[in-house]
Design a protein around this motif. Structure first.
Motif, short mmCIF file in Angstrom:
data_model
loop_
_atom_site.label_atom_id
_atom_site.label_comp_id
_atom_site.label_asym_id
_atom_site.label_seq_id
_atom_site.Cartn_x
_atom_site.Cartn_y
_atom_site.Cartn_z
N CYS A 65 0.43 -1.27 0.04
CA CYS A 65 -0.06 -0.44 0.01
C CYS A 65 0.86 1.33 0.07
N TYR A 66 0.33 1.89 -0.71
CA TYR A 66 0.96 3.45 -0.56
C TYR A 66 0.96 4.40 0.25
N GLU A 67 0.47 4.06 1.12
CA GLU A 67 -0.32 4.90 2.08
C GLU A 67 0.61 4.84 3.03
N CYS A 68 -0.34 3.19 3.62
CA CYS A 68 0.27 2.94 4.78
C CYS A 68 1.87 1.51 4.64
N GLY A 69 2.53 1.38 3.56
CA GLY A 69 2.99 0.60 3.87
C GLY A 69 2.60 -0.91 3.63
N SER A 70 1.93 -1.52 4.53
CA SER A 70 1.31 -2.81 4.14
C SER A 70 1.40 -3.42 2.83
N PRO A 71 1.55 -5.38 3.55
CA PRO A 71 0.75 -5.81 1.58
C PRO A 71 0.15 -5.95 1.86
N TYR A 72 -0.23 -5.77 0.15
CA TYR A 72 -1.75 -6.36 0.07
C TYR A 72 -2.29 -7.96 0.16
N PRO A 73 -2.95 -8.95 -0.04
CA PRO A 73 -3.03 -9.86 0.53
C PRO A 73 -3.21 -10.63 -0.61
N TRP A 74 -2.57 -10.38 -1.66
CA TRP A 74 -1.91 -11.43 -2.85
C TRP A 74 -0.27 -11.35 -2.41
N THR A 75 -0.06 -10.30 -2.07
CA THR A 75 1.49 -10.13 -1.09
C THR A 75 1.25 -10.86 -0.14
N LYS A 77 -0.32 -13.33 0.61
CA LYS A 77 -0.18 -14.99 -0.03
C LYS A 77 1.34 -15.68 -0.85
N ILE A 78 1.42 -14.94 -1.61
CA ILE A 78 3.21 -14.93 -2.21
C ILE A 78 4.16 -15.76 -0.89
N LEU A 79 4.18 -14.54 0.43
CA LEU A 79 5.24 -14.66 1.37
C LEU A 79 5.04 -15.90 2.33
N ASP A 80 3.81 -16.13 2.79
CA ASP A 80 2.98 -17.15 2.99
C ASP A 80 4.07 -18.52 2.75
N SER A 81 3.35 -18.23 0.99
CA SER A 81 3.53 -19.41 0.33
C SER A 81 4.73 -20.04 0.19
N ALA A 82 5.63 -18.83 0.07
CA ALA A 82 7.60 -19.17 -0.14
C ALA A 82 7.95 -19.68 1.31
N LEU A 107 12.92 -9.51 -2.36
CA LEU A 107 12.98 -9.44 -3.58
C LEU A 107 12.13 -9.66 -4.33
N LEU A 108 10.64 -8.34 -3.53
CA LEU A 108 9.82 -8.37 -4.48
C LEU A 108 9.94 -6.49 -5.47
N ILE A 109 9.99 -6.39 -4.95
CA ILE A 109 10.82 -4.46 -4.90
C ILE A 109 12.07 -3.99 -5.08
N ASP A 110 12.05 -3.15 -6.17
CA ASP A 110 13.65 -2.60 -6.31
C ASP A 110 14.29 -2.10 -5.21
N THR A 111 15.28 -2.65 -4.25
CA THR A 111 15.40 -1.38 -3.59
C THR A 111 16.56 -1.23 -3.30
N LEU A 139 7.03 -19.89 -7.64
CA LEU A 139 6.70 -19.33 -7.25
C LEU A 139 6.79 -17.89 -7.62
N LEU A 140 8.59 -17.54 -7.27
CA LEU A 140 8.86 -16.33 -7.11
C LEU A 140 9.02 -15.05 -8.68
N ILE A 141 9.25 -16.24 -9.71
CA ILE A 141 9.53 -15.88 -11.19
C ILE A 141 8.73 -14.52 -11.49
N ASP A 142 7.36 -14.55 -11.05
CA ASP A 142 6.53 -13.57 -11.84
C ASP A 142 6.53 -12.35 -10.80
N VAL A 143 7.06 -13.04 -9.52
CA VAL A 143 6.79 -11.04 -9.23
C VAL A 143 7.67 -10.69 -8.48
N VAL A 144 8.99 -11.25 -8.42
CA VAL A 144 10.15 -10.67 -7.98
C VAL A 144 10.42 -9.60 -9.05
N SER A 145 10.68 -8.47 -8.28
CA SER A 145 11.46 -7.38 -9.16
C SER A 145 12.24 -7.80 -10.16
#
Length: 154
Positions: A65-75, A77-82, A107-111, A139-145
């Motif tokens: 979320c751009y406002e509070c920084g919380s991961p969205y539900p689909w994020t 789900k990826i993190l929990d599955s990993a 790995l999900l965002i470019d920093t 799991l990760l190939i389509d979602v990593v930065s």
């Protein structure tokens, strides 16, 4: 310029990048859809509409979320599955599992720390069994930065 609202399902399928609450359930997987952040209720951003500009615009679904920084539900789900996948591997020792688990969110965002996270992930996953390695790649190939993708999946 203003952002349109977006509708995205629990599994990360983009239902609409132009309209919030376009449908309650995903027509691809049947899961619930989201148009606002579960934590702060800020709208999920869709495409950026620029006045007097017509044309195709790319849309990358957000992971946080751009406002509070919380991961969205689909994020989540990826993190929990990993994390669950890594915990299933009996060949991995506890420090390797922790190394991988702690690296994945970066790995999900470019920093500036993404290359470091990729190195940590590679070090930990190198000790994993082939089934977990293959499953994590899927799991990760389509979602990593893009940065992580170039390092991990050249």
């Amino acid at each position: 310029m203003a952002y349109k609202g977006a509708t995205i399902c629990l599994n990360g399928h983009v239902i609409s990048k132009h309209e919030a609450s376009s449908q309650k359930y995903c027509s691809i997987c049947g899961k619930e859809t989201y148009s606002i952040c579960n934590q702060c209720k800020a709208p999920i951003r869709g495409i950026l509409e620029v006045t007097d500009v017509i044309g195709y615009r790319n849309y990358d679904k957000p992971f946080y979320c751009y406002e509070c920084g919380s991961p969205y539900p689909w994020t989540l789900k990826i993190l929990d599955s990993a994390v669950e996948l890594v915990s299933l591997d009996d060949e991995l020792d506890k420090p390797s599992k922790e190394l991988i688990k702690n690296a994945i969110p970066e790995l999900l965002i470019d920093t500036p720390t993404t290359p470091l996270a990729a190195a940590k992930y590679q070090k930990g996953i190198s000790r994993a069994g082939q089934i977990v390695k293959d499953s994590m790649r899927q799991l990760l190939i389509d979602v990593v930065s893009e940065t992580a993708k170039k390092i991990l999946f050249p």
